[in-house]
Design a protein around this motif. Structure first.
Motif, short mmCIF file in Angstrom:
data_model
loop_
_atom_site.label_atom_id
_atom_site.label_comp_id
_atom_site.label_asym_id
_atom_site.label_seq_id
_atom_site.Cartn_x
_atom_site.Cartn_y
_atom_site.Cartn_z
N PHE A 96 105.41 13.15 -85.95
CA PHE A 96 104.14 13.85 -85.97
C PHE A 96 104.28 14.97 -87.07
N HIS A 97 103.29 15.11 -87.70
CA HIS A 97 103.17 16.11 -88.83
C HIS A 97 102.25 17.24 -88.28
N PRO A 98 102.82 18.29 -88.13
CA PRO A 98 102.15 19.39 -87.45
C PRO A 98 100.83 19.69 -88.04
N GLN A 99 100.71 19.71 -89.42
CA GLN A 99 99.37 19.92 -90.05
C GLN A 99 98.48 18.92 -89.94
N ALA A 100 98.94 17.71 -89.94
CA ALA A 100 98.11 16.54 -89.61
C ALA A 100 97.66 16.71 -88.45
N VAL A 101 98.21 17.02 -87.49
CA VAL A 101 97.73 17.08 -86.08
C VAL A 101 96.91 18.10 -85.81
N ALA A 102 97.02 19.31 -86.84
CA ALA A 102 96.01 20.34 -86.64
C ALA A 102 94.65 20.21 -87.26
N VAL A 103 94.80 19.25 -88.54
CA VAL A 103 93.64 18.74 -89.01
C VAL A 103 92.83 18.19 -88.25
N LEU A 104 93.53 16.92 -87.53
CA LEU A 104 92.74 16.03 -86.82
C LEU A 104 92.22 16.64 -85.40
N GLU A 105 92.91 17.84 -84.86
CA GLU A 105 92.41 18.56 -83.83
C GLU A 105 91.10 19.37 -84.25
N ALA A 106 91.01 19.89 -85.28
CA ALA A 106 89.82 20.58 -85.99
C ALA A 106 88.75 19.49 -86.34
N TYR A 107 89.05 18.40 -86.93
CA TYR A 107 87.97 17.51 -87.25
C TYR A 107 87.36 16.89 -85.89
N TYR A 108 88.18 16.43 -84.93
CA TYR A 108 87.58 15.82 -83.69
C TYR A 108 87.21 16.63 -82.65
N ALA A 109 87.24 18.18 -82.76
CA ALA A 109 86.69 19.25 -81.79
C ALA A 109 85.39 18.90 -81.24
N THR A 110 84.84 18.72 -82.57
CA THR A 110 83.00 18.37 -82.10
C THR A 110 82.51 16.84 -82.03
N ARG A 111 84.02 15.95 -82.13
CA ARG A 111 83.69 14.64 -82.20
C ARG A 111 84.29 13.88 -80.94
N GLY A 112 84.38 14.56 -79.96
CA GLY A 112 85.16 13.97 -78.47
C GLY A 112 86.59 14.28 -78.47
N GLY A 113 87.15 15.13 -79.18
CA GLY A 113 88.54 15.42 -78.82
C GLY A 113 89.60 14.38 -79.52
N LEU A 114 90.91 15.04 -79.66
CA LEU A 114 91.82 14.22 -80.09
C LEU A 114 92.76 13.36 -79.09
N THR A 115 92.00 12.09 -78.87
CA THR A 115 92.69 11.15 -78.17
C THR A 115 93.90 10.57 -78.50
N GLU A 116 94.64 9.80 -77.66
CA GLU A 116 95.87 9.36 -78.21
C GLU A 116 95.89 8.49 -79.43
N PRO A 117 94.79 7.55 -79.47
CA PRO A 117 94.70 6.62 -80.74
C PRO A 117 94.48 7.48 -81.91
#
Lengths: 251, 251
Positions: A96-117
């Protein structure tokens, strides 16, 4: 002066294109973008969504080109196997790339959250950097000389935009086009002669049929603008010498 | 019953596509045509107009597929090197095909005669048969399992038409598509499950963004129509079970 030629290859991953269902658009857009960077697209392979096929293409193409781009297969679903296959090709684990996780967390914060898929899209071959995705959440990935891009063309376009000016290249190949209402077979000798007498140019002849008439566009390619212009001028004169009119820019 | 899978490869020859100037259309049309013949397009290579590149692609691809198609580079001009390169790959000389000469003589009888450049289009690798060209003069060429086609898409279309029903194949791969206004990441588990519980299908997930909304098409591919239908029915039910509506045939 001999100028070094920089080359790139593209691996399109690829069941959707191979099935004939979807018309690929990434080859043309990546080719045009590369040329502006002074890099020549030397070869393309469209391979199935199968690990072995991807590994073979990636290892052959990255070794004999300065850069390798891939498109497709980096989404969140079961058929997205590009990252795993490229990691296998490179002999590195997937992390897992930490920065990618952070980018996705921010992107999905208002879109239902960072699910496993969705978190799957933060997986990269170890040692990779990210390529900014200006259109949607999941970033592209750079690992060594391999650039892992999206399959959806407008997302790839945004990733290319983020890479513009960051890759070392040589002189771009310039092209000049003229068109003529002539069967190419009637001017074959003249074309061959024009290419031969201007060392460093390549002339392509591209026939077409339109409105019931036969025509062709002739494309002169060279890295030297003055040379390309001279070749076009001589070729225009030679075609006009046969009594035909020439359309600058092509038909 | 295990059904033999028949595969084909395509080599696109190729500078015009690699330069980004022209959008390839032959991959999609040949893929769709092959599928109707019960043959799967397994891989595509787009190679430069260089003998070595063509020879490498032809020899790799023809050996590991039932059929190999090539497009481009069979015209009358200096940049048309496909026939010579394929003859080199096969280790046979290039010869004039008498029937091709006759076809071209007839075609050019009212079009200025069979000049030397035009006669070049009657050159074939030794041992080749012709493929009828219903659109213009120069025929396509079949030699062993290699099918040498035109680059201009509508001429290739005519040659494919002439070949229809003449190649042995297996069962065509059928595809069924449904669309849903959903982010594919929200239904990734459900897709994986649907593929797993219907052995013999492959499910592709193809996301898009349209009118500011996120959606995806899901394509179920199988050779068994009943199996594909069952998988689509189950997948539809599963998607509807999450409160979404499903569009038959895709969005």
């Amino acid at each position: 002066m001999t100028t070094r030629i920089w080359t790139a290859a593209l691996a399109v991953i690829g069941d959707e294109i191979l099935s004939g269902r979807t018309q690929d658009k990434n080859v043309a857009q990546i080719a045009a973008w590369l040329n502006v960077q002074g890099i020549r697209l030397a070869e393309v392979r469209i391979v199935a969504d199968k690990p072995d096929a991807i590994v073979e293409a990636v290892n052959t193409l990255r070794e004999r080109n300065d850069y390798l781009f891939t498109t497709g297969g980096i989404g969140p679903t079961h058929d997205d196997i590009t990252v795993d296959a490229i990691a296998e090709a490179l002999g590195v684990p997937v992390v897992f790339h930490p920065q990618a996780v952070a980018v996705l967390e921010a992107y999905y914060a208002t879109r239902g959250g960072l699910t496993e898929p969705r978190k799957r899209m933060a997986r990269v071959p170890e040692g990779a950097d990210l390529i900014e995705n200006r259109m949607s959440g999941a970033p592209g990935i750079r690992v060594g000389n391999v650039f892992i891009m999206a399959g959806v063309p407008h997302i790839t376009a945004g990733m290319l935009d983020a890479l513009t000016g960051t890759l070392e290249g040589g002189l771009p190949v310039l092209s000049r086009t003229i068109g003529c209402w002539v069967a190419e077979s009637e001017v074959a000798d003249l074309l061959r002669q024009a290419e031969k007498s201007h060392e460093g140019v390549a002339i392509g002849s591209y026939p077409f049929f339109r409105d019931g008439r036969t025509g062709a566009n002739f494309v002169v390619r060279a890295t030297d603008a003055a040379l390309a212009d001279r070749c076009i001028a001589d070729l225009t004169q030679a075609l006009e010498g046969t009594g035909r009119s020439v359309v600058a820019g092509g038909i």
